[in-house]
Each structure stands twice: as C-alpha cells, then as structure tokens.
Design a protein around this motif. Structure first.
Motif, short mmCIF file in Angstrom:
data_model
loop_
_atom_site.label_atom_id
_atom_site.label_comp_id
_atom_site.label_asym_id
_atom_site.label_seq_id
_atom_site.Cartn_x
_atom_site.Cartn_y
_atom_site.Cartn_z
N GLY A 10 -1.43 -3.19 -45.93
CA GLY A 10 -0.34 -4.00 -46.45
C GLY A 10 -0.85 -5.12 -47.34
N THR A 11 -1.91 -5.77 -46.88
CA THR A 11 -2.51 -6.84 -47.68
C THR A 11 -3.07 -6.30 -48.99
OG1 THR A 11 -3.08 -8.08 -45.67
CG2 THR A 11 -4.26 -8.65 -47.71
N THR A 12 -3.73 -5.14 -48.90
CA THR A 12 -4.30 -4.52 -50.10
C THR A 12 -3.21 -4.16 -51.10
OG1 THR A 12 -6.15 -3.62 -48.82
CG2 THR A 12 -5.69 -2.61 -50.95
N LEU A 13 -2.09 -3.61 -50.61
CA LEU A 13 -0.99 -3.27 -51.50
C LEU A 13 -0.41 -4.53 -52.15
CD1 LEU A 13 0.97 -1.25 -52.71
CD2 LEU A 13 2.38 -1.46 -50.63
N ALA A 14 -0.30 -5.60 -51.37
CA ALA A 14 0.22 -6.86 -51.92
C ALA A 14 -0.71 -7.41 -52.99
CB ALA A 14 0.41 -7.87 -50.81
N LEU A 15 -2.01 -7.32 -52.76
CA LEU A 15 -2.97 -7.80 -53.75
C LEU A 15 -2.94 -6.95 -55.02
CD1 LEU A 15 -6.00 -8.70 -51.44
CD2 LEU A 15 -4.45 -10.28 -52.61
N LEU A 16 -2.81 -5.64 -54.84
CA LEU A 16 -2.67 -4.77 -56.01
C LEU A 16 -1.40 -5.14 -56.79
CD1 LEU A 16 -3.70 -1.29 -54.52
CD2 LEU A 16 -4.91 -2.56 -56.31
N GLY A 17 -0.33 -5.42 -56.06
CA GLY A 17 0.91 -5.82 -56.71
C GLY A 17 0.74 -7.11 -57.49
N LEU A 18 0.01 -8.07 -56.91
CA LEU A 18 -0.24 -9.31 -57.64
C LEU A 18 -1.03 -9.06 -58.92
CD1 LEU A 18 -1.13 -11.85 -54.78
CD2 LEU A 18 0.88 -11.88 -56.29
N GLY A 19 -1.98 -8.13 -58.84
CA GLY A 19 -2.74 -7.76 -60.03
C GLY A 19 -1.85 -7.17 -61.10
N VAL A 20 -0.92 -6.32 -60.69
CA VAL A 20 0.01 -5.71 -61.65
C VAL A 20 0.91 -6.79 -62.26
CG1 VAL A 20 1.95 -4.12 -61.88
CG2 VAL A 20 -0.04 -3.45 -60.53
N VAL A 21 1.35 -7.73 -61.43
CA VAL A 21 2.14 -8.85 -61.96
C VAL A 21 1.34 -9.61 -63.01
CG1 VAL A 21 3.17 -11.08 -61.39
CG2 VAL A 21 3.56 -9.12 -59.90
N GLY A 22 0.06 -9.83 -62.74
CA GLY A 22 -0.80 -10.52 -63.70
C GLY A 22 -0.89 -9.77 -65.02
N ILE A 23 -1.00 -8.43 -64.93
CA ILE A 23 -1.04 -7.62 -66.16
C ILE A 23 0.25 -7.79 -66.95
CG2 ILE A 23 -1.10 -5.25 -67.04
CD1 ILE A 23 -2.90 -4.55 -64.64
N GLY A 24 1.38 -7.76 -66.23
CA GLY A 24 2.66 -7.92 -66.90
C GLY A 24 2.81 -9.29 -67.54
N VAL A 25 2.35 -10.33 -66.86
CA VAL A 25 2.44 -11.69 -67.41
C VAL A 25 1.60 -11.80 -68.68
CG1 VAL A 25 1.84 -14.10 -67.00
CG2 VAL A 25 3.00 -12.79 -65.22
N LEU A 26 0.41 -11.19 -68.65
CA LEU A 26 -0.43 -11.19 -69.85
C LEU A 26 0.28 -10.49 -71.01
CD1 LEU A 26 -3.99 -10.46 -68.42
CD2 LEU A 26 -3.16 -12.61 -69.41
N GLY A 27 0.99 -9.41 -70.69
CA GLY A 27 1.75 -8.71 -71.73
C GLY A 27 2.84 -9.58 -72.32
N ILE A 28 3.53 -10.33 -71.46
CA ILE A 28 4.58 -11.24 -71.95
C ILE A 28 3.97 -12.33 -72.83
CG2 ILE A 28 6.27 -12.96 -71.24
CD1 ILE A 28 6.79 -11.23 -68.76
N LEU A 29 2.83 -12.87 -72.42
CA LEU A 29 2.16 -13.89 -73.23
C LEU A 29 1.68 -13.29 -74.56
CD1 LEU A 29 0.05 -15.73 -70.49
CD2 LEU A 29 2.15 -16.52 -71.60
N ALA A 30 1.28 -12.02 -74.54
CA ALA A 30 0.83 -11.36 -75.77
C ALA A 30 1.95 -11.29 -76.80
CB ALA A 30 0.31 -9.96 -75.46
N GLY A 31 3.20 -11.35 -76.32
CA GLY A 31 4.33 -11.37 -77.24
C GLY A 31 4.28 -12.54 -78.19
N ASP A 32 3.65 -13.65 -77.77
CA ASP A 32 3.46 -14.81 -78.64
C ASP A 32 2.13 -14.76 -79.37
OD1 ASP A 32 5.91 -15.97 -77.96
OD2 ASP A 32 5.05 -16.94 -76.19
N TRP A 33 1.10 -14.20 -78.71
CA TRP A 33 -0.22 -14.17 -79.32
C TRP A 33 -0.26 -13.28 -80.56
CZ3 TRP A 33 -2.88 -13.03 -73.96
CH2 TRP A 33 -2.81 -14.20 -73.18
N VAL A 34 0.41 -12.13 -80.50
CA VAL A 34 0.35 -11.17 -81.61
C VAL A 34 0.91 -11.78 -82.91
CG1 VAL A 34 1.20 -8.95 -82.46
CG2 VAL A 34 0.32 -9.14 -80.13
N PRO A 35 2.13 -12.37 -82.90
CA PRO A 35 2.62 -12.99 -84.15
C PRO A 35 1.75 -14.14 -84.62
CG PRO A 35 4.42 -12.63 -82.60
CD PRO A 35 3.15 -12.39 -81.85
N ASP A 36 1.21 -14.93 -83.68
CA ASP A 36 0.34 -16.04 -84.07
C ASP A 36 -0.91 -15.54 -84.78
OD1 ASP A 36 2.12 -17.84 -83.03
OD2 ASP A 36 1.02 -18.15 -81.15
#
Length: 280
Positions: free
Chosen positions: A196-222
């Motif tokens: 359960g803990t491992t799945l939660a940590l994997l989920g947090l990692g996936v959330v981090g990937i998604g957040v980086l993608g959202i931030l990339a929405g600003d980085w690419v035009p800049d």
C-alpha cells in the motif's frame, strides 16, 4: 533488501513512464502529420501571423514577377492588396492545410547526405499560399505570375535532417515504454513489504510527473520567446505553435495528476486496511 529492490524498480518505473508520456505527446502532436496539422492549423487565423504572412507573400511574389520594370510600380500595390486579402479568401484554409502538410513532410525528411549542412529545425513551405496570391494578381492583370522556385521559410537554427528523423523513430515506441513502466511498477509492488505504501509512493511520483507537465506549459512558450528569430513569419509561427503546444501539454498532464492521486488514495486505504487486519 526487498525494500531496496522495490524502491529501485519503482524509481525506474517512474523514469520510464516519464519518457513514455513525453514520447507519446511528441509522436501524436508533432511526428504524426494529422496531429501536427491539428496543432498548427489555428495559427493560420491568428491576426499577427496573417499580417506577417501577407508581408512575406507580397515580397516573395513581387520579387519574382519577372514583368517589365515600367510595370513594377503598378503591379506591386496589386500584389500587396492580393496578399492582404488572401487570408480572407475561400481557398485559404485548404492552402494553409496543404502548407502545413508540405512543411511536416520537409521537416521530418531524412537528410540525404550526412556531409551536407542540415536545414533549420522546422521548414514552412508557403507554396500553396503564394500560389493563391499569384493566381489572384495574374487573373486581375490577364497574365501569368510565376511562383518563386523557393517558397520555404526556415524556422529555428538547430540542425535537423537525420536527427529529427531519428527522434521520430524513437518516440513512436511510446506504447512499449509505458508497458515497460507498468511492468516495473508491478514488480515493485510484488516485491515490496508494504504494498500500500509503495503504491502511494508510486502515485506521488506520477503526480510529480503530471505537475512537471503542467509547469512545462509555461516553459515551452518562454523558451520559444527567447529563441533566435529567422524572420517575421518564422517568429510569429514558432511562438504561436509553442503557446499552443504548451497549453496542450498542460491539459494532457491533468489526467496524469488525477491518476496519480487515485493511486495515492488507493495505496493509503490499502495500507490502513492491512494495518487494521494485523492488529485484529
């Protein structure tokens, strides 16, 4: 030892998943012709792009009319009027779509000879739109207006040819990358002592990937704004394309964040249930 191996597999799963998601976006929106056209087509209606395009078309056609010099001063205003009106003509949408199709084909073409200097990172072939202007002016004058031999506009300053062709080949395997990430994640869960803990940590990692993608929405035009320009048409096109790409990347990253949060929730609930079962 099991915890270490599980953590290593989980980390590898997140790295491979990141590469798979990036490859999936590149393949579907840039490498695939239909995706590139869908991403870039709305730029044809952008007012700034139309103004830059009209000026470029007027220069191209005027420089290649090959008419007597005494007619030059008479023809040039007609060419500029036709260039300004071409974006409002009924044939413009089809010509712009054909321009993007030709541009995509040229951009991702294999360099014929590695010893030759590679063109720019993206090449716009404005031939179909130039043809509209030439036909409009020619019909008004009753003469044939020749189309320039070279109607391409180079965008960017990075070498392409074989490099982009190789990148296109790599990103097309994104399904394999995501499948590999899923296998690695599953192995991490199987080996883990606290799944359960491992799945939660994997989920947090996936959330981090998604957040980086959202931030990339600003980085690419800049990044596109800071890129060296090669002309008015190229500048407006690449910056408009970068803005659309950034917005699409950010939108595509939202489901990734949601999926990661779901995994975190399931992992936490599962771990709590296991802990209560042991105490009972």
């Amino acid at each position: 030892m099991r915890t270490f191996v599980s953590a290593l597999l989980g980390l590898l799963a997140l790295v491979v998943a990141s590469g798979g998601l990036v490859s999936a976006w590149l393949d579907e929106n840039l490498v695939e012709e239909s995706g590139f056209i869908a991403l870039a087509a709305p730029l044809g209606d952008d007012a700034d792009f139309q103004a830059a395009l009209a000026e470029s078309l007027a220069q191209e056609v005027t420089a290649n009319t090959e008419l007597p010099e005494q007619l030059g001063s008479f023809v040039e205003p007609l060419v500029r009027d036709a260039a300004g009106a071409v974006t409002r003509s009924s044939g413009y949408p089809a010509a712009w779509a054909e321009t993007l199709r030709l541009s995509h084909a040229v951009t991702f073409a294999q360099a014929p000879d590695p010893s030759e200097s590679a063109p720019a990172v993206l090449t716009l072939d404005l031939g179909p739109v130039v043809g509209l202007v030439a036909d409009s002016v020619g019909a008004g004058l009753g003469v044939d207006i020749p189309i320039p031999e070279d109607t391409t506009v180079e965008v960017g300053s990075l070498a392409r040819g074989g490099l982009l062709h190789g990148i296109a080949d790599v990103v097309q395997d994104w399904r394999l990358y995501l499948a590999g990430a899923a296998v690695l994640a599953l192995l991490a869960l199987v080996i883990a002592r606290r799944r359960g803990t491992t799945l939660a940590l994997l989920g947090l990692g996936v959330v981090g990937i998604g957040v980086l993608g959202i931030l990339a929405g600003d980085w690419v035009p800049d990044a596109a704004t800071r890129a060296p320009g090669t002309g008015a048409v190229a500048d407006v096109f690449i910056r408009g394309l970068a803005q659309r790409a950034g917005a699409d990347i950010a939108d595509s990253s939202v489901p990734v964040v949601v999926g990661g949060l779901v995994a975190v929730l399931v992992g936490v609930i599962g771990q709590l249930a296991v802990g209560r079962g042991r105490r009972a």
